[in-house]
Design an enzyme around this catalytic site. Structure first.
Site, PDB file in Angstrom:
ATOM      1  N   SER A 245     -10.946 -39.949  54.518  1.00  0.00           N
ATOM      2  CA  SER A 245     -10.809 -40.863  53.379  1.00  0.00           C
ATOM      3  C   SER A 245      -9.378 -41.210  53.006  1.00  0.00           C
ATOM      4  O   SER A 245      -9.148 -42.074  52.169  1.00  0.00           O
ATOM      5  CB  SER A 245     -11.527 -40.291  52.151  1.00  0.00           C
ATOM      6  OG  SER A 245     -12.917 -40.320  52.343  1.00  0.00           O
TER       7      SER A 245
ATOM      8  N   LYS B 197      -5.416 -41.521  42.749  1.00  0.00           N
ATOM      9  CA  LYS B 197      -6.848 -41.776  42.973  1.00  0.00           C
ATOM     10  C   LYS B 197      -7.654 -41.265  41.777  1.00  0.00           C
ATOM     11  O   LYS B 197      -7.324 -40.227  41.189  1.00  0.00           O
ATOM     12  CB  LYS B 197      -7.282 -41.076  44.267  1.00  0.00           C
ATOM     13  CG  LYS B 197      -8.692 -41.410  44.728  1.00  0.00           C
ATOM     14  CD  LYS B 197      -8.975 -40.743  46.077  1.00  0.00           C
ATOM     15  CE  LYS B 197     -10.398 -40.987  46.549  1.00  0.00           C
ATOM     16  NZ  LYS B 197     -10.670 -40.355  47.853  1.00  0.00           N
TER      17      LYS B 197
ATOM     18  N   SER C 219     -12.676 -43.279  51.331  1.00  0.00           N
ATOM     19  CA  SER C 219     -12.927 -43.597  49.939  1.00  0.00           C
ATOM     20  C   SER C 219     -11.667 -43.912  49.140  1.00  0.00           C
ATOM     21  O   SER C 219     -11.754 -44.411  48.023  1.00  0.00           O
ATOM     22  CB  SER C 219     -13.652 -42.420  49.277  1.00  0.00           C
ATOM     23  OG  SER C 219     -12.843 -41.253  49.324  1.00  0.00           O
TER      24      SER C 219
END
Length: 446
Positions: free
Chosen positions: A149, A50, A125
């Site tokens: 997330s 990420k 996210s």
């Protein structure tokens, strides 16, 4: 896509060939926009990362305009642990800007598509990480979970996503959103892979003052035949969609078939979780993002004077959702409102923690939804309040610092994955993985 367990058996030559094939496959599926860019780092098994986790010499931007051009000068602790175990960072995955969002639509790089339906969101996210694994463009990925997330995009994309107990995985090198809530965790194709990756990234770290300094491993003791007592929450899911309720019934039947004891329990109204979470998270985000002023961090936009430079830098550097949360955080911390909002939120957070402790006095796990519906279509959560409510089932876990794991249970009539989560006591990842492996074997999701 081969599993992480299988990849660990590959020779150096096989791994090099696999990486070339993977790169070609990622390029061929660039329309999904799961990856921001694809860079190799070492000779190990490729793991997608990420865009808020530091990888030395990579551009790491938290999907924000304000960090364009920033090059990470060091590795996050989880990256060093991966490298030590023969795994390599391989590609930056898309995300909501500064991890603020539930759809990956707030990214500077544009939206990521759900691999099961291009008109639907992948969640957020960590939507890029979930989409990459769900589309077969990554063996596994790392995400971060502040209020769901990891688990919510995992549920939307039909993969496994695990949020460790707060402190079990070092936060050193993670771009901070809300420091008392953030945790890095694995996003994988199955529960066993999640356990393998969790074992690799968890453990002691002197660089993180909130680290639990616990180094016990889960994989050597994995036991899906353990009989556990699992709490279900009938009233808690009343407002969930029919798809979620059907998956919940199926999961309960599967747990019973595997020999687990099912008991009914209650949690307080989730509206209190939402209030406590968004006050706490935005207050911490306001503080963490104060450093992005064009002087200490971030691309500078020169103004007429120092104050105007701050204003122009932050106005042009941050997207709408980040600005919204900064405004809210400043409001709840401001004179006259601190006691009314922030202090009350901390008291509520304590009540939430106590409520979980009460349930865990006589049960091993809790079965809960991850989201009220399957992945929504793009634009359906355009109203910020609706987006915040989509986190209703995940945020209490972060407020209480508990470990939880989302796994796919079934697909609905439209072919969209439906995921549920298991929640365990703090530092009881072993029970969490044992129960999740048992449920995974029983539901046999395809």
């Amino acid at each position: 896509m081969i599993t992480l367990k299988e990849a660990l058996q590959l020779s150096k030559e096989e791994l090099a060939n696999f990486k070339e094939e993977l790169k070609t496959k990622i390029e061929a599926n660039s329309d999904i926009n799961a990856y921001i860019d694809v860079k190799d780092f070492g000779e190990g098994i490729p793991i997608a990362i990420k865009d808020n986790i530091q990888v030395k010499d990579w551009s790491v931007t938290s999907a924000s305009n304000i960090l364009q051009g920033y090059i990470a000068p060091y590795n996050a602790t989880v990256i060093n642990k991966m490298l030590d175990a023969g795994l390599s960072p391989f590609g930056r995955t898309n995300m909501d800007e500064f991890a603020m969002g539930s759809t990956t639509e707030s990214s500077f790089y544009g939206k990521t598509l759900n691999p099961h339906a291009s008109d639907r969101v992948p969640g957020g996210s960590s939507g890029g990480s979930a989409a990459a694994v769900g589309a077969g463009l990554a063996i596994a990925a790392l995400g971060s979970d502040t209020g769901g997330s990891i688990r919510q995009p995992a549920a939307y994309c039909g993969i496994v996503g695990m949020k460790p107990t707060y402190g079990r995985v070092s936060r050193y090198g993670l771009g901070a959103y809300a420091s008392s809530l953030d945790q890095i965790g694995p996003m994988t194709q199955n529960v066993e892979d999640a356990a393998i990756l969790y074992d690799i990234i968890s453990g002691s770290d002197e660089k993180d003052s909130t680290n639990a300094k616990m180094d016990d491993k889960v994989v050597p003791n994995l036991n899906p035949t353990r009989k556990l007592k699992v709490a279900v929450l009938p009233k808690y899911i009343e407002n969930a969609s029919a798809d979620i309720k059907n998956a919940y019934k199926l999961a309960i039947e599967s747990l019973k078939a595997a020999g687990h004891e099912i008991v009914e329990r209650e949690l307080m109204d989730a509206k209190y979780d939402i209030s406590a979470y968004y006050i706490t998270a935005t207050a911490e985000a306001t503080t963490n993002l104060a450093r992005y002023d064009g002087i200490r961090y971030g691309n500078r936009v020169d103004g007429k004077n120092l104050e105007d430079t701050f204003i122009q830098t932050r106005s042009q550097g941050f997207g709408d959702e980040v600005k919204r949360r900064i405004l809210l955080g400043n409001f709840v911390l401001s004179s006259g409102y601190y006691e009314a909002y922030y202090v009350k939120a901390q008291k509520t957070r304590h009540l939430i923690k106590e409520e979980y402790e009460r349930i865990f006095e006589d049960v091993d796990l809790i079965l809960s939804p991850v989201a009220p519906t399957v992945a929504p279509k793009f634009g359906e959560l355009a109203n910020p309040m609706e987006m915040y409510l989509s986190d209703i089932y995940t945020i209490s876990v972060n407020l209480a610092g508990l470990p939880a794991l989302s796994l796919p249970i079934m697909k609905n009539g439209e072919g969209m994955p439906v995921g549920l989560q298991l929640i365990a006591k703090p530092y009881n990842e072993q029970t969490l993985f044992d129960g999740a492996l048992s449920l995974e074997k029983e539901v046999d999701y395809k």
